[in-house]
Write a protein that holds these residues in place. Structure first.
Motif, mmCIF file in Angstrom:
data_model
loop_
_atom_site.group_PDB
_atom_site.id
_atom_site.type_symbol
_atom_site.label_atom_id
_atom_site.label_comp_id
_atom_site.label_asym_id
_atom_site.label_seq_id
_atom_site.Cartn_x
_atom_site.Cartn_y
_atom_site.Cartn_z
ATOM 1 N N ASP A 29 -4.422 10.703 55.781
ATOM 2 C CA ASP A 29 -5.492 11.222 54.924
ATOM 3 C C ASP A 29 -5.093 11.213 53.449
ATOM 4 O O ASP A 29 -5.891 10.849 52.584
ATOM 5 C CB ASP A 29 -5.894 12.632 55.359
ATOM 6 N N ALA A 30 -3.861 11.602 53.159
ATOM 7 C CA ALA A 30 -3.390 11.598 51.769
ATOM 8 C C ALA A 30 -3.330 10.168 51.226
ATOM 9 O O ALA A 30 -3.772 9.903 50.098
ATOM 10 C CB ALA A 30 -2.020 12.260 51.655
ATOM 11 N N ALA A 32 -5.027 7.579 52.311
ATOM 12 C CA ALA A 32 -6.398 7.076 52.198
ATOM 13 C C ALA A 32 -7.060 7.624 50.937
ATOM 14 O O ALA A 32 -7.776 6.896 50.233
ATOM 15 C CB ALA A 32 -7.195 7.454 53.438
ATOM 16 N N GLU A 33 -6.802 8.886 50.650
ATOM 17 C CA GLU A 33 -7.365 9.503 49.446
ATOM 18 C C GLU A 33 -6.809 8.827 48.192
ATOM 19 O O GLU A 33 -7.552 8.521 47.256
ATOM 20 C CB GLU A 33 -7.028 10.994 49.427
ATOM 21 N N PHE A 34 -5.504 8.582 48.165
ATOM 22 C CA PHE A 34 -4.875 7.985 46.990
ATOM 23 C C PHE A 34 -5.485 6.629 46.660
ATOM 24 O O PHE A 34 -5.743 6.315 45.504
ATOM 25 C CB PHE A 34 -3.362 7.847 47.201
ATOM 26 N N GLU A 36 -8.385 5.514 47.975
ATOM 27 C CA GLU A 36 -9.829 5.553 48.192
ATOM 28 C C GLU A 36 -10.275 4.511 49.219
ATOM 29 O O GLU A 36 -11.154 3.688 48.978
ATOM 30 C CB GLU A 36 -10.595 5.393 46.870
ATOM 31 N N SER A 39 -10.094 6.572 55.922
ATOM 32 C CA SER A 39 -8.960 7.114 56.667
ATOM 33 C C SER A 39 -8.894 6.572 58.097
ATOM 34 O O SER A 39 -7.822 6.233 58.589
ATOM 35 C CB SER A 39 -9.046 8.635 56.680
ATOM 36 N N TRP A 156 2.453 12.648 42.154
ATOM 37 C CA TRP A 156 1.457 12.758 43.222
ATOM 38 C C TRP A 156 2.148 12.799 44.584
ATOM 39 O O TRP A 156 1.835 13.644 45.412
ATOM 40 C CB TRP A 156 0.453 11.602 43.151
ATOM 41 N N GLN A 160 2.298 15.929 47.465
ATOM 42 C CA GLN A 160 1.813 15.746 48.838
ATOM 43 C C GLN A 160 2.829 16.219 49.880
ATOM 44 O O GLN A 160 2.449 16.649 50.962
ATOM 45 C CB GLN A 160 1.460 14.278 49.104
#
Length: 162
Positions: A29-30, A32-34, A36, A39, A156, A160
């Protein structure tokens, strides 16, 4: 030949995982967020990397994924094969044996010239990917980035895993 998005995504992901300290991991998830990216799709790609021995999953606090090998030991070819599979891009089906002027199988004593040309090109491509490690990609990226951007990424990652 066109490689799937998963090759690009997981190559970037592996460079991020290389920034982790021993025992740390980053969640899908982290990651995928980074970047964009979705996920659920990334999770499937990470499982392919895990099966190939490129990453390993870590459970518990600070869990997620981390590299299973050194950045000097992971090549772009390793990632491509993990995500796309080991099949060659060109597969000769011997259509020279088809049609009204097709060759008889017994007369095809040598490989098809077209298949041979593609085999040479494919080997050249694979050799180039095998020669490029994550370490070399990371060195080039660092040289072409600003110190501020590299620090932003490191911060970052640190946030995390804290």
């Amino acid at each position: 030949m066109q490689l799937g998005k998963g090759v690009e995504w997981t190559t970037h992901i592996c460079t991020m995982l290389a920034l982790l300290r021993e025992g740390q991991g980053l969640s899908v998830d982290a990651l995928a967020e980074f970047f964009e990216v979705p996920s659920a799709y990334l999770s499937k790609q990470m499982q392919l990397l895990r099966r190939a021995g490129i990453v390993e999953s870590v459970r518990g606090k600070g869990g997620g994924y981390r590299l299973a090998r050194s950045v000097d030991e992971i090549t772009l070819l390793d990632i491509v094969i993990a995500i796309e599979g080991p099949m060659l891009a060109f597969r000769c089906t011997e259509i020279r044996q088809n049609g009204p002027c097709g060759l008889k199988r017994k007369d095809c004593k040598r490989p098809c010239e077209i298949a041979s040309a593609f085999a040479v090109a494919e080997q050249t491509y694979r050799d180039a990917l095998a020669a490029k490690t994550l370490a070399s990609i990371m060195q080039e990226a660092a040289a072409n980035s600003t110190p501020e951007h590299m620090l932003d990424i490191a911060n970052w990652v640190s946030e995390q895993v804290s």
